[in-house]
Design a protein around this motif. Structure first.
Motif, short mmCIF file in Angstrom:
data_model
loop_
_atom_site.label_atom_id
_atom_site.label_comp_id
_atom_site.label_asym_id
_atom_site.label_seq_id
_atom_site.Cartn_x
_atom_site.Cartn_y
_atom_site.Cartn_z
N UNK A 36 0.92 -1.12 0.18
CA UNK A 36 -0.13 -0.10 0.17
C UNK A 36 0.89 1.26 0.01
N UNK A 37 0.27 2.32 -0.68
CA UNK A 37 0.88 3.56 -0.52
C UNK A 37 0.83 4.32 0.51
N UNK A 38 1.50 5.43 1.07
CA UNK A 38 1.45 6.03 2.43
C UNK A 38 1.55 7.47 2.01
N UNK A 39 0.57 8.48 2.36
CA UNK A 39 0.43 9.79 2.31
C UNK A 39 0.40 10.25 3.75
N UNK A 167 -8.28 0.76 2.34
CA UNK A 167 -7.93 2.30 2.72
C UNK A 167 -7.92 2.45 4.03
N UNK A 168 -7.24 3.10 4.64
CA UNK A 168 -6.89 3.40 6.22
C UNK A 168 -6.52 4.94 6.19
N UNK A 169 -7.45 5.68 6.74
CA UNK A 169 -7.24 7.01 6.82
C UNK A 169 -7.30 7.35 8.52
N UNK A 170 -6.36 7.97 8.87
CA UNK A 170 -6.09 8.32 10.04
C UNK A 170 -5.81 9.71 10.63
N UNK A 171 -6.72 10.48 11.74
CA UNK A 171 -6.31 11.73 11.95
C UNK A 171 -5.87 11.53 13.32
N UNK A 191 -2.34 13.74 9.48
CA UNK A 191 -3.11 12.93 8.77
C UNK A 191 -2.49 11.96 8.02
N UNK A 192 -2.60 10.71 8.09
CA UNK A 192 -2.08 9.92 7.19
C UNK A 192 -2.87 8.99 6.64
N UNK A 193 -2.50 8.58 5.45
CA UNK A 193 -3.46 7.64 4.41
C UNK A 193 -2.70 6.66 3.85
N UNK A 208 0.57 10.66 -9.74
CA UNK A 208 0.67 12.07 -10.45
C UNK A 208 0.05 13.13 -9.20
N UNK A 209 -0.82 12.57 -8.40
CA UNK A 209 -1.75 13.56 -7.61
C UNK A 209 -1.57 13.29 -6.26
N UNK A 210 -1.00 12.12 -5.78
CA UNK A 210 -1.03 11.35 -4.58
C UNK A 210 -0.51 12.42 -3.55
N UNK A 211 0.68 13.11 -3.89
CA UNK A 211 1.55 13.72 -2.95
C UNK A 211 0.81 15.15 -2.56
N UNK A 212 -0.30 15.52 -3.43
CA UNK A 212 -0.88 16.68 -3.00
C UNK A 212 -2.43 16.29 -2.01
N UNK A 213 -2.71 14.99 -1.96
CA UNK A 213 -4.03 14.65 -1.41
C UNK A 213 -3.80 15.20 0.11
N UNK A 214 -2.97 14.54 0.88
CA UNK A 214 -3.06 14.94 2.32
C UNK A 214 -2.74 16.06 2.68
#
Length: 240
Positions: A36-39, A167-171, A191-193, A208-214
């Protein structure tokens, strides 16, 4: 009221179909069995951590301020306050979320874990979704439920996540221990995704857009905090 931040349309990033079937493609699609990818993104805000936690745990409001979230609806709440919470407050335990951009829309169900004592609000989606909270902590705070596939492993995927294999989204919000508190409380919000697409095509184009999401999502939360809690006049700090 500020305008929610938006990201580039993912459909503009998809490769266009070519009329000739003999034309070779130069895109190598990654395997869906990869890691999985991590943001991640974090900010230091001039607000009390408990008040910020209330905003983060208000999942029903997500569609009003988070980019790309067009629907957020809590469908299940905890039966009673957890052992870590001295109030009678019930917390969201499951929600339906709809995300859409560039003509693409996906609705998925998330299992929610709210642990105010740890400052954590975590959402788990996808058949392979697994909580990042240790099983011992889940049991301690009364968050293990009967529909968990394997409480000891902490795997709580709810059916299929559609686009997302997991999909694991943690605040996380905690008091900023080293901040100047002479006039204001300061808190660190992170925030980690962690995600993995079920479709390798989306895995291929997401970089291409992942690094902008978090960062965009955290900045949207900062704006929400200013609207609800007021502008303190203090500058928000970017944490690395």
């Amino acid at each position: 009221m500020s305008t929610p931040r938006t990201l580039p349309s993912i459909t503009r990033l998809l490769p266009k179909a070519h009329p000739s079937p003999r034309r070779r493609t130069f895109i190598t699609l990654p395997s869906t069995s990869g890691e999985p990818q991590l943001l991640a993104a974090a900010r230091r805000l001039p607000y009390n951590h408990e008040r910020l936690y209330e905003l983060i745990a208000d999942v029903d409001s997500y569609s009003r301020f988070l980019p790309y979230c067009t629907l957020s609806r809590v469908t299940r709440w905890t039966a009673s306050a957890s052992a870590s919470d001295s109030t009678d407050r019930r917390w969201p335990a499951r929600a339906d979320l709809t995300a859409g951009w560039g003509g693409f829309t996906e609705t998925y169900t998330s299992r929610l874990f709210c642990v105010p004592a740890l400052g954590i609000v975590e959402a788990i989606s996808g058949a392979d979704g697994r909580t990042e909270i240790p099983a011992a902590e889940l049991r301690r705070h009364g968050l293990v439920d009967a529909d968990a596939r394997d409480p000891d492993l902490g795997t709580f995927g709810i059916g299929s996540g559609g686009v997302f294999k997991s999909l694991v989204t943690r605040w996380t919000v905690v008091p900023a221990a080293d901040a100047d508190r002479s006039q204001h409380d300061w808190s660190d919000v992170r925030l980690t995704i962690k995600y993995q697409f079920a479709n390798p095509l989306y895995m291929a184009v997401s970089s291409a857009v992942a690094d902008k999401v978090a960062p965009v999502m955290v900045e949207a939360f900062v704006d929400q905090a200013k609207r609800i809690l007021g502008n303190t006049g203090r500058e928000v700090e970017i944490l690395r």
